[in-house]
Design a protein around this motif. Structure first.
Motif, PDB file in Angstrom:
ATOM      1  N   MET A   1       0.845  -1.171   0.000  1.00 45.92           N
ATOM      2  CA  MET A   1       0.000   0.000   0.000  1.00 45.92           C
ATOM      3  C   MET A   1       0.899   1.246   0.000  1.00 45.92           C
ATOM      4  O   MET A   1       1.770   1.382   0.834  1.00 45.92           O
ATOM      5  CB  MET A   1      -0.869  -0.052   1.270  1.00 45.92           C
ATOM      6  N   GLU A   2       0.666   2.117  -0.975  1.00 40.91           N
ATOM      7  CA  GLU A   2       1.456   3.339  -1.101  1.00 40.91           C
ATOM      8  C   GLU A   2       0.695   4.521  -0.523  1.00 40.91           C
ATOM      9  O   GLU A   2      -0.502   4.654  -0.747  1.00 40.91           O
ATOM     10  CB  GLU A   2       1.754   3.637  -2.571  1.00 40.91           C
ATOM     11  N   PHE A   3       1.407   5.393   0.192  1.00 38.48           N
ATOM     12  CA  PHE A   3       0.784   6.579   0.782  1.00 38.48           C
ATOM     13  C   PHE A   3       0.181   7.472  -0.303  1.00 38.48           C
ATOM     14  O   PHE A   3      -0.852   8.097  -0.098  1.00 38.48           O
ATOM     15  CB  PHE A   3       1.817   7.350   1.613  1.00 38.48           C
ATOM     16  N   SER A   4       0.805   7.501  -1.467  1.00 37.22           N
ATOM     17  CA  SER A   4       0.339   8.360  -2.558  1.00 37.22           C
ATOM     18  C   SER A   4      -0.990   7.884  -3.144  1.00 37.22           C
ATOM     19  O   SER A   4      -1.616   8.599  -3.929  1.00 37.22           O
ATOM     20  CB  SER A   4       1.386   8.432  -3.664  1.00 37.22           C
ATOM     21  N   LYS A   5      -1.450   6.690  -2.783  1.00 38.16           N
ATOM     22  CA  LYS A   5      -2.713   6.163  -3.312  1.00 38.16           C
ATOM     23  C   LYS A   5      -3.816   6.114  -2.263  1.00 38.16           C
ATOM     24  O   LYS A   5      -4.862   5.520  -2.496  1.00 38.16           O
ATOM     25  CB  LYS A   5      -2.487   4.755  -3.878  1.00 38.16           C
ATOM     26  N   ILE A   6      -3.587   6.741  -1.110  1.00 33.23           N
ATOM     27  CA  ILE A   6      -4.593   6.724  -0.050  1.00 33.23           C
ATOM     28  C   ILE A   6      -5.361   8.040  -0.083  1.00 33.23           C
ATOM     29  O   ILE A   6      -4.775   9.110  -0.125  1.00 33.23           O
ATOM     30  CB  ILE A   6      -3.944   6.480   1.321  1.00 33.23           C
ATOM     31  N   ILE A   7      -6.699   7.910  -0.081  1.00 28.99           N
ATOM     32  CA  ILE A   7      -7.554   9.096  -0.189  1.00 28.99           C
ATOM     33  C   ILE A   7      -8.625   9.113   0.901  1.00 28.99           C
ATOM     34  O   ILE A   7      -8.943   8.084   1.494  1.00 28.99           O
ATOM     35  CB  ILE A   7      -8.255   9.175  -1.571  1.00 28.99           C
ATOM     36  N   ALA A   8      -9.154  10.303   1.114  1.00 30.52           N
ATOM     37  CA  ALA A   8     -10.361  10.494   1.919  1.00 30.52           C
ATOM     38  C   ALA A   8     -11.427  10.978   0.946  1.00 30.52           C
ATOM     39  O   ALA A   8     -11.139  11.756   0.034  1.00 30.52           O
ATOM     40  CB  ALA A   8     -10.110  11.526   3.001  1.00 30.52           C
ATOM     41  N   VAL A   9     -12.646  10.514   1.130  1.00 32.05           N
ATOM     42  CA  VAL A   9     -13.751  10.891   0.247  1.00 32.05           C
ATOM     43  C   VAL A   9     -14.778  11.648   1.080  1.00 32.05           C
ATOM     44  O   VAL A   9     -15.237  11.157   2.111  1.00 32.05           O
ATOM     45  CB  VAL A   9     -14.415   9.644  -0.397  1.00 32.05           C
ATOM     46  N   THR A  10     -15.127  12.846   0.615  1.00 34.86           N
ATOM     47  CA  THR A  10     -16.121  13.657   1.319  1.00 34.86           C
ATOM     48  C   THR A  10     -17.435  12.894   1.407  1.00 34.86           C
ATOM     49  O   THR A  10     -17.917  12.369   0.409  1.00 34.86           O
ATOM     50  CB  THR A  10     -16.338  14.996   0.583  1.00 34.86           C
ATOM     51  N   GLY A  11     -17.980  12.830   2.619  1.00 32.63           N
ATOM     52  CA  GLY A  11     -19.263  12.158   2.822  1.00 32.63           C
ATOM     53  C   GLY A  11     -19.161  10.673   3.102  1.00 32.63           C
ATOM     54  O   GLY A  11     -20.162  10.031   3.369  1.00 32.63           O
TER      55      GLY A  11
END
Length: 143
Positions: free
Chosen positions: A1-11
């Protein structure tokens, strides 16, 4: 798992890893539930590597803050994001003493600590986070 591919999604609660890209968005996997689903282009997403916390002097990248917490907690979970506001701010002041308490709200601190604990549960390797120092960036722009 790469840090550059981790996201937060609004809602949507939690964090997600980008698996692949589609014509209309991305396919992600929840780090909590290990479920895959599409996120379309109309939803707001934030890459964690693009988030920074205000300090009195500069902005500190979120990855660097995660590394500091990981070192302090020896790779284990930190305090819960559900603690009182006073506990959260005093804990955050230990991690990042120079943070700007007028622009960094308790809700921001809660998110940072919640995301850190989600990454710990997902067995994320915090030593893999590459963070450019602000000094290096300044030298590059002055050249």
């Amino acid at each position: 798992m790469e840090f550059s591919k981790i996201i937060a999604v609004t809602g949507k609660p939690g964090l997600f890893e980008i698996l692949s890209q589609t014509k209309s968005g991305v396919i992600v996997k929840s780090l909590k539930e290990d479920k895959r689903f599409p996120i379309n282009a109309t939803q707001n997403i934030s890459l964690l590597e693009n988030i920074a916390i205000y300090t009195l002097e500069e902005e500190v990248p979120l990855g660097q803050i995660f590394k500091i917490i990981s070192d302090k907690e020896e790779g284990k979970q930190c305090i819960s994001h559900k603690e009182s506001g006073n506990k959260l701010t005093s804990y955050f002041a230990e991690i990042l003493p120079e943070y700007d308490d007028e622009r960094v709200y308790t809700s921001n601190i809660k998110k940072v600590l919640q995301w850190y604990n989600i990454l710990v549960d997902a067995k994320f390797d915090f030593s893999s986070i590459e963070v450019e120092s602000v000094e290096e960036e300044t030298e590059e722009t002055n050249s």
